[in-house]
Design a protein around this motif. Sequence first.
Motif, PDB file in Angstrom:
ATOM      1  N   TRP A  31       0.815  -1.212   0.000  1.00  0.00           N
ATOM      2  CA  TRP A  31       0.000   0.000   0.000  1.00  0.00           C
ATOM      3  C   TRP A  31       0.849   1.262   0.000  1.00  0.00           C
ATOM      4  O   TRP A  31       0.443   2.288  -0.539  1.00  0.00           O
ATOM      5  N   TYR A  34       1.588   1.458  -3.653  1.00  0.00           N
ATOM      6  CA  TYR A  34       0.399   1.864  -4.408  1.00  0.00           C
ATOM      7  C   TYR A  34       0.155   3.365  -4.279  1.00  0.00           C
ATOM      8  O   TYR A  34      -0.185   4.042  -5.255  1.00  0.00           O
ATOM      9  N   CYS A  35       0.314   3.884  -3.067  1.00  0.00           N
ATOM     10  CA  CYS A  35       0.085   5.321  -2.850  1.00  0.00           C
ATOM     11  C   CYS A  35       1.094   6.155  -3.630  1.00  0.00           C
ATOM     12  O   CYS A  35       0.739   7.180  -4.235  1.00  0.00           O
ATOM     13  N   PRO A  69      -8.046   2.661   0.895  1.00  0.00           N
ATOM     14  CA  PRO A  69      -7.778   1.362   0.271  1.00  0.00           C
ATOM     15  C   PRO A  69      -8.919   0.374   0.465  1.00  0.00           C
ATOM     16  O   PRO A  69      -9.551   0.326   1.533  1.00  0.00           O
ATOM     17  N   THR A  71      -9.136  -2.757   1.383  1.00  0.00           N
ATOM     18  CA  THR A  71      -8.260  -3.769   1.970  1.00  0.00           C
ATOM     19  C   THR A  71      -8.657  -4.081   3.391  1.00  0.00           C
ATOM     20  O   THR A  71      -9.343  -3.293   4.059  1.00  0.00           O
TER      21      THR A  71
END
Length: 343
Positions: A31, A34-35, A69, A71
């Motif tokens: 993550w 991803y960010c 997210p 998630t």
Amino acid sequence: MNSPSLVATASITSPHRVGCQAGVQIGQACWELYCLEHGIYPDGVPYNDYGDGNLDPFFSETKEGRYVPRTLFVDLEPSVVDEVRHGVYRDLFRPDDLVTHTEDAANNFARGRYSVGQEVVRKVLNRIRKQAEACSGLQGFMFFHSFGGGTGSGFMSLLLEKVMEEFTSPSMLRFAVFPSPRMSTAVVEPYNAVLHASTTMEYDHCVFVFDNEATYNLCINKLHRAIAAIRVKKTVQFVEWCPTGFKLGINSGPPTVVPGGDLAKTNRAVCMLANTTAFREAWARVNLKFDLMYSKRAFVHWYAGEGLEEAELSEARENMAQLERDYEEVDGHDDDLMDNHEF
């Protein structure tokens, strides 16, 4: 990918890093990356100069313009997930999506599947269901875990079973850490890995296996040869329905670099995913360790005490023996020939 996917991470005691939980750690790293790739600050606010890219597959947008997210972080004990709760990206995730319990699985498949895991699986399913309902078109699930620990093996097998019952034929991608003999921290990892693989075979769509020891050996011993050399020497036999054997893809953008990470900035990077019968050697290694322990019934009482019947161990080992035979049949070579191959 035009439709949302739901990413679930389950932590375990990593066979490669003492005192650390693999699924949660991999999820944290993912993550963060991803960010950075999508232009999102640690609090979920997008960069001012962010383009028109599609964030919907992995992020949902709030009314305030923040991106959250899609998630879940799951662990049967809170210590590692607490690092997410109090870390740099603490404002990125919804608090309800960080699910923990008060007791860990103690590196015991049966404890993660039959006893402690049963106490938290309904809560996890409720969070998955809520996130799935928020998707405009659910494409599938991604799971990060490992085979060797109690939560990653036992609880993950229970969760996969429930998810398959709840959703109609969802696509499942799993990213799993495989036990390594020289980097292991739990003697019962072969039990956990064999039991997990046996109970989840029917749910597997695609599993990406991470073996730190194999990766290390590859870098040290094998990277000097190339694809062209493989073709010339005919050391690898390709299946009839895919004679070319390789699929190449090129991404025009350079790799994103994580600030403070171990990788330097570069304009190029190479990644290879291979579906190869050589993986049977990894299973043979784990199965041998399983046999050495099970022949003396070592640690079996730990599993029986948490609700596992001993017959399940025997059945799981038979399933893995059949898997080895399937690999051998596809491969068409005996072990002596495999040892002489140059890759």
